[in-house]
Design a protein around this motif. Sequence first.
Motif, short mmCIF file in Angstrom:
data_model
loop_
_atom_site.label_atom_id
_atom_site.label_comp_id
_atom_site.label_asym_id
_atom_site.label_seq_id
_atom_site.Cartn_x
_atom_site.Cartn_y
_atom_site.Cartn_z
N GLY A 42 0.88 -1.25 0.00
CA GLY A 42 0.05 -0.14 0.00
C GLY A 42 0.71 1.34 -0.10
N GLY A 43 0.23 2.37 -0.45
CA GLY A 43 0.77 3.63 -0.23
C GLY A 43 1.21 4.35 0.96
N GLY A 44 1.98 5.18 1.06
CA GLY A 44 2.08 6.03 2.43
C GLY A 44 1.11 7.10 2.58
N GLY A 45 0.93 7.45 3.68
CA GLY A 45 -0.11 8.60 4.19
C GLY A 45 0.49 9.84 3.87
N ASN A 46 -0.34 10.97 3.65
CA ASN A 46 0.18 12.22 3.48
C ASN A 46 0.50 12.67 4.79
OD1 ASN A 46 -0.20 12.30 0.56
ND2 ASN A 46 -2.34 12.82 1.00
N GLY A 47 1.54 13.63 4.46
CA GLY A 47 1.99 14.28 5.99
C GLY A 47 0.90 15.42 6.15
N GLY A 48 1.12 15.78 7.58
CA GLY A 48 -0.04 16.88 8.06
C GLY A 48 0.76 18.33 7.58
N SER A 49 -0.12 19.23 7.37
CA SER A 49 0.44 20.66 7.08
C SER A 49 0.21 21.48 8.16
CB SER A 49 -0.55 21.16 5.94
OG SER A 49 -0.58 20.22 4.73
N VAL A 50 1.02 22.60 8.12
CA VAL A 50 0.86 23.44 9.29
C VAL A 50 -0.07 24.81 8.74
CG1 VAL A 50 1.90 25.11 10.91
CG2 VAL A 50 3.08 23.04 10.23
N ILE A 51 -1.23 25.02 9.50
CA ILE A 51 -2.46 25.95 9.00
C ILE A 51 -2.44 26.84 10.06
CG2 ILE A 51 -4.73 26.07 8.18
CD1 ILE A 51 -4.41 23.24 7.31
N LEU A 52 -2.75 28.33 9.76
CA LEU A 52 -2.99 29.17 10.58
C LEU A 52 -4.55 29.49 10.28
CD1 LEU A 52 -0.24 31.90 10.03
CD2 LEU A 52 -0.39 30.02 11.57
N LYS A 53 -5.07 29.74 11.31
CA LYS A 53 -6.68 29.77 11.41
C LYS A 53 -7.06 30.90 12.18
CE LYS A 53 -11.11 27.36 12.03
NZ LYS A 53 -11.53 26.06 12.55
N VAL A 54 -7.87 31.91 11.66
CA VAL A 54 -8.22 33.02 12.38
C VAL A 54 -9.31 32.73 13.56
CG1 VAL A 54 -9.88 35.00 12.27
CG2 VAL A 54 -8.12 34.69 10.39
N GLY A 118 -10.06 32.69 5.87
CA GLY A 118 -9.84 32.45 7.44
C GLY A 118 -8.93 31.49 7.79
N THR A 119 -8.13 30.77 6.70
CA THR A 119 -7.46 30.02 6.80
C THR A 119 -6.15 30.13 6.04
OG1 THR A 119 -8.11 28.33 5.35
CG2 THR A 119 -8.91 28.18 7.85
N LEU A 120 -4.66 29.90 6.22
CA LEU A 120 -3.58 29.94 5.63
C LEU A 120 -2.66 28.93 5.73
CD1 LEU A 120 -2.07 31.64 3.40
CD2 LEU A 120 -1.12 32.84 5.45
N VAL A 121 -2.41 28.13 4.70
CA VAL A 121 -1.46 26.90 4.81
C VAL A 121 -0.22 27.71 4.73
CG1 VAL A 121 -0.64 24.87 3.75
CG2 VAL A 121 -3.05 25.32 3.72
N VAL A 122 0.65 27.42 5.67
CA VAL A 122 1.96 27.94 5.62
C VAL A 122 3.16 26.97 5.64
CG1 VAL A 122 1.23 30.28 7.19
CG2 VAL A 122 2.15 27.91 8.27
N ALA A 123 3.02 25.87 5.56
CA ALA A 123 3.54 24.69 5.10
C ALA A 123 2.97 23.46 4.84
CB ALA A 123 4.75 24.29 6.60
N GLN A 124 2.99 23.09 3.60
CA GLN A 124 2.49 22.07 2.96
C GLN A 124 2.89 20.66 3.16
OE1 GLN A 124 -0.46 22.28 0.81
NE2 GLN A 124 -0.54 20.36 1.47
N GLY A 125 2.17 19.85 3.91
CA GLY A 125 2.81 18.40 4.03
C GLY A 125 3.10 17.49 3.01
N GLY A 126 4.11 16.61 3.24
CA GLY A 126 4.42 15.82 2.24
C GLY A 126 3.49 14.96 1.60
N LYS A 127 3.53 14.38 0.34
CA LYS A 127 2.80 13.35 -0.28
C LYS A 127 3.35 12.00 -0.02
CE LYS A 127 0.11 16.33 -2.74
NZ LYS A 127 -1.33 16.32 -2.18
#
Length: 355
Positions: A42-54, A118-127
């Motif tokens: 099976g494939g690996g899971g995606n990494g979590g992103s860092v998100i800013l939220k108001v 109201g949200t901003l992804v500042v670091a995208q998780g790996g695939k």
Amino acid sequence: MRSTPADFIDRVRIRVEAGNGGDGCVSFHREKYVPRGGPDGGGGGNGGSVILKVNPGRNTLEALHSQPVYRAEPGQNGGSNGCTGRSGEDLILEVPPGTVVYDDEEGIQVGDIEKTDGTLVVAQGGKGGRGNASFASSSNQTPRHAEPGTPGECRKLLVELKTVADVGLVGLPNAGKSTLISKLTAAKPRIANYPFTTLHPILGTIKLLDGSSLVIADIPGIIEGASDGLGLGFDFLRHIERTRMLVYVLEVDIGDLSAPGRTFAALREEIRAYDAEILERPYLVAINKSDLCDDDEEREMVLEDFRSHADFVPPEDIFMVSALEAEGLKPLSRRLLQLCCGVEDWQMELDAAQD
């Protein structure tokens, strides 16, 4: 460094690390009486992103100030029997309205949260990488390779808070801005009778009949040379950027009738040096501490001297007020409502706001 409850944190530097994607799995089906099981990695899971939220309830960046590094969860590796690894959870960081984010190394803007939902992804998780089952084909029925997960983004960020308000009160330290906002709204700023400057913006609101509100900010006092970095410099001026209109709060000086006019010119020059576009916005002039005048004749002398120094300001936009004695505030409030909210039924709105 820990901040005290009195601290106002409007700029922080942090490192954010998104989660790496999980690796794909190389595996072949194993079952009794099935000697030639096919690939089932099976494939690996995606990494979590860092998100800013108001979070509208926050008004400082103190929560981000508590630690220097924030890491999201990595994705898990894929498994046999076609099992896909679990994706890492996103890391949500709550910030106040008006937050702007910059890449601290490249000096470029990553995003302005006021221009998002109201949200901003500042670091995208790996695939997550694909497992060997994804590579099976008629010409390659037993692939013995899988993809590794891609790394998550890592960035050093400068996070800044720029006050979001309809109206900004600007003036020199001790001009009476804190007293004025306390009388116009329900804000409760620190007030003193000696020259000092508020160290952070104070926000207050006037509630209107339609359920909306007029947000007024007491911008920290601007000193001459602020645009060159003197005093708190740009830390003051940054908070003016978000306002829709300004109210210049000038101080009466009976010993020097020209003081309000000179102060007005100095304030505008500091703002011009920082961002000339701000001067194009609507503004009013409140000449404060009229209670220092002995009579109406002295008040008129102050007004006439100011008009001679600033004859480009419409007379209907100049107000003699005493924030301390709550005199002259209703006409000022009415004009604010008219210019900023398009309110025509001033008395009804004003009475509702002051109830």
